[in-house]
Design an enzyme around this catalytic site. Sequence first.
Site, PDB file in Angstrom:
ATOM      1  N   ARG A 163      47.748  35.267  30.436  1.00 44.90           N
ATOM      2  CA  ARG A 163      46.620  34.788  31.518  1.00 44.90           C
ATOM      3  C   ARG A 163      47.690  34.325  32.818  1.00 44.90           C
ATOM      4  O   ARG A 163      47.505  33.257  33.395  1.00 44.90           O
ATOM      5  CB  ARG A 163      46.125  33.460  30.922  1.00 44.90           C
ATOM      6  N   SER A 235      37.841  28.940  28.139  1.00 45.88           N
ATOM      7  CA  SER A 235      39.048  28.513  27.555  1.00 45.88           C
ATOM      8  C   SER A 235      39.656  27.605  28.712  1.00 45.88           C
ATOM      9  O   SER A 235      39.960  27.779  29.670  1.00 45.88           O
ATOM     10  CB  SER A 235      40.136  29.269  27.134  1.00 45.88           C
ATOM     11  N   GLU A 331      44.317  26.592  31.493  1.00 46.12           N
ATOM     12  CA  GLU A 331      44.405  27.800  31.938  1.00 46.12           C
ATOM     13  C   GLU A 331      43.475  27.762  33.425  1.00 46.12           C
ATOM     14  O   GLU A 331      43.588  28.705  34.098  1.00 46.12           O
ATOM     15  CB  GLU A 331      43.562  28.833  30.883  1.00 46.12           C
TER      16      GLU A 331
HETATM   17  C1  LIG Z   1      31.689  31.345  29.656  1.00 42.97           C
HETATM   18  C2  LIG Z   1      33.245  31.861  30.060  1.00 42.97           C
HETATM   19  C3  LIG Z   1      33.908  32.629  29.180  1.00 42.97           C
HETATM   20  C4  LIG Z   1      35.169  33.221  29.747  1.00 42.97           C
HETATM   21  N1  LIG Z   1      35.867  34.047  28.954  1.00 42.97           N
HETATM   22  C5  LIG Z   1      37.207  34.490  29.281  1.00 42.97           C
HETATM   23  C6  LIG Z   1      37.637  35.300  28.505  1.00 42.97           C
HETATM   24  O1  LIG Z   1      37.386  35.679  27.472  1.00 42.97           O
HETATM   25  N2  LIG Z   1      38.967  35.727  28.910  1.00 42.97           N
HETATM   26  C7  LIG Z   1      39.524  35.551  30.004  1.00 42.97           C
HETATM   27  O2  LIG Z   1      40.595  35.744  30.614  1.00 42.97           O
HETATM   28  N3  LIG Z   1      38.845  34.337  30.913  1.00 42.97           N
HETATM   29  C8  LIG Z   1      37.523  34.051  30.684  1.00 42.97           C
HETATM   30  N4  LIG Z   1      36.777  33.242  31.298  1.00 42.97           N
HETATM   31  C9  LIG Z   1      37.450  32.689  32.619  1.00 42.97           C
HETATM   32  C10 LIG Z   1      37.081  33.441  33.884  1.00 42.97           C
HETATM   33  O3  LIG Z   1      36.009  34.269  33.613  1.00 42.97           O
HETATM   34  C11 LIG Z   1      38.014  34.561  34.582  1.00 42.97           C
HETATM   35  O4  LIG Z   1      39.172  33.955  34.732  1.00 42.97           O
HETATM   36  C12 LIG Z   1      37.609  35.129  35.658  1.00 42.97           C
HETATM   37  O5  LIG Z   1      38.503  36.202  35.959  1.00 42.97           O
HETATM   38  C13 LIG Z   1      37.237  34.448  36.980  1.00 42.97           C
HETATM   39  O6  LIG Z   1      36.975  35.208  38.008  1.00 42.97           O
HETATM   40  P1  LIG Z   1      36.144  34.362  39.271  1.00 42.97           P
HETATM   41  O7  LIG Z   1      35.721  35.392  40.191  1.00 42.97           O
HETATM   42  O8  LIG Z   1      35.143  33.509  38.635  1.00 42.97           O
HETATM   43  O9  LIG Z   1      37.295  33.427  39.833  1.00 42.97           O
HETATM   44  P2  LIG Z   1      37.148  32.060  40.541  1.00 42.97           P
HETATM   45  O10 LIG Z   1      36.926  31.035  39.506  1.00 42.97           O
HETATM   46  O11 LIG Z   1      36.184  32.256  41.668  1.00 42.97           O
HETATM   47  O12 LIG Z   1      38.683  31.854  41.331  1.00 42.97           O
HETATM   48  C14 LIG Z   1      39.673  31.850  40.341  1.00 42.97           C
HETATM   49  C15 LIG Z   1      40.995  31.551  41.044  1.00 42.97           C
HETATM   50  O13 LIG Z   1      41.381  32.919  41.458  1.00 42.97           O
HETATM   51  C16 LIG Z   1      41.282  32.614  43.105  1.00 42.97           C
HETATM   52  N5  LIG Z   1      40.958  34.130  43.545  1.00 42.97           N
HETATM   53  C17 LIG Z   1      39.419  34.449  43.204  1.00 42.97           C
HETATM   54  N6  LIG Z   1      39.288  35.807  43.825  1.00 42.97           N
HETATM   55  C18 LIG Z   1      40.377  36.155  44.250  1.00 42.97           C
HETATM   56  C19 LIG Z   1      40.605  37.304  44.989  1.00 42.97           C
HETATM   57  N7  LIG Z   1      40.228  38.156  45.173  1.00 42.97           N
HETATM   58  N8  LIG Z   1      41.974  37.227  45.603  1.00 42.97           N
HETATM   59  C20 LIG Z   1      42.853  36.285  45.470  1.00 42.97           C
HETATM   60  N9  LIG Z   1      42.588  35.133  44.564  1.00 42.97           N
HETATM   61  C21 LIG Z   1      41.336  35.050  44.230  1.00 42.97           C
HETATM   62  C22 LIG Z   1      40.368  31.844  43.147  1.00 42.97           C
HETATM   63  O14 LIG Z   1      41.049  31.227  44.628  1.00 42.97           O
HETATM   64  C23 LIG Z   1      40.842  30.786  42.157  1.00 42.97           C
HETATM   65  O15 LIG Z   1      42.230  30.121  42.298  1.00 42.97           O
HETATM   66  C24 LIG Z   1      35.646  32.678  30.941  1.00 42.97           C
HETATM   67  C25 LIG Z   1      34.855  31.780  31.886  1.00 42.97           C
HETATM   68  C26 LIG Z   1      33.712  31.401  31.302  1.00 42.97           C
HETATM   69  C27 LIG Z   1      32.880  30.701  32.196  1.00 42.97           C
END
Ligand SMILES: Cc1cc2nc3c(=O)[nH]c(=O)nc-3n(C[C@H](O)[C@H](O)[C@H](O)COP(=O)(O)OP(=O)(O)OC[C@H]3O[C@@H](n4cnc5c(N)ncnc54)[C@H](O)[C@@H]3O)c2cc1C
Length: 335
Positions: A163, A235, A331
């Site tokens: 992570r 998580s 996380e």
């Molecule tokens: C129900 C649920 C289940 C999940 N299961 C998992 C799992 O099994 N495994 C896992 O690893 N994660 C899991 N996650 C967490 C999440 O889905 C991941 O971390 C995902 O990659 C986040 O993507 P996002 O676009 O929503 O990021 P955001 O929440 O929009 O951003 C996260 C961070 O990254 C930064 N960011 C976003 N895009 C960029 C970019 N293009 N360049 C630079 N910085 C950027 C943002 O500023 C922020 O700090 C889960 C979440 C939920 C709600």
Amino acid sequence: MLHYQENVSLLPYNSFGIDVRTRQFVEVQNLADLKTVLAAHRHHAFRVLGGGSNMLLTKDYEGLTVQLNLKGIEVIQETEQEVWVEAQAGENWHFFVLWCLEQNYGGVENLALIPGSVGAAPIQNIGAYGVELEAVVQQCNTLEVATLEAVTFQRDKCAFGYRESIFKNQEKGTFIITSVVFKLQKAPHQTHKEYGALKTLFGDKNPSIQEVAQAVINIRQSKLPDPKYIGNSGSFFKNPIIAEDQFKRLQKNFPQLPFYPNATGYYKIPAAWLIDTLGFKGYREGDAGVHENQALVLVNHGKASGSEILTLSKKIQNAVQEKFEISLETEVNIL
Ligand SMILES: Cc1cc2nc3c(=O)[nH]c(=O)nc-3n(C[C@H](O)[C@H](O)[C@H](O)COP(=O)(O)OP(=O)(O)OC[C@H]3O[C@@H](n4cnc5c(N)ncnc54)[C@H](O)[C@@H]3O)c2cc1C
């Protein structure tokens, strides 16, 4: 045309369902627009938003929130066995997985149904069911905020870990990921089914990548709360990794302690077990709570504020520290 909006609620843009506001909001659809926005704002407060599924918003934001909506998926190179696919940062991750399954390209099937965008996937090296993103990333294409230059990070320069990546740590906020190049497998595929539930389900069978993805989807849907119905970010804490001497001490006091030794002599401890053992599963303070079946998932039962959820998370961290002498790291990005 760039459309800047003022004083926008971020409620529809985060999976925790937290109602805070950003002073300005803009959506960008292409690289040229992203450069224009950054050129005008890089000396002011701004932050990037993907799918908002890995953030806990604890207060109103006095800066500009930039939603990355860059789209496109394209094969850029292929051989008989392998294919290199470039996906733009704003593509929905699960949509990208489905696209790969349709083309019969293997490698991302275990990561089906993870919410969020392609661009955020490398930030915390998303992982599930025995596979982490780093196994399929060839390179991350980025834009350096300070110079507006394109900078490419080959996989070995991304400092991927559990992570973790260079983009979440050393270079946090320095680069914006604009697209990711994946190296995927053409048939015949080698699937990963060693992980608990998949092993039980498939045993010695040789499932297709589509069957693995469907199994992952079914398991996730039966286990994980859907943010559409109950706000959460998956998580909330990372599983702690502890040294052998600490592990031995703990095991003496808690013989039931589950553990996973790793190759470097450290032990990964399931954070969910620690939280569950302390009796937090299903615990609730107002609308901030711990999911009734998943101790690792903090939830918003309705109108919890980000700081209420943060307070609950600190209470859990303190209790874990006191009882197990383990420091639980979050996380989720606390903003
Ligand atoms: C129900 C649920 C289940 C999940 N299961 C998992 C799992 O099994 N495994 C896992 O690893 N994660 C899991 N996650 C967490 C999440 O889905 C991941 O971390 C995902 O990659 C986040 O993507 P996002 O676009 O929503 O990021 P955001 O929440 O929009 O951003 C996260 C961070 O990254 C930064 N960011 C976003 N895009 C960029 C970019 N293009 N360049 C630079 N910085 C950027 C943002 O500023 C922020 O700090 C889960 C979440 C939920 C709600």
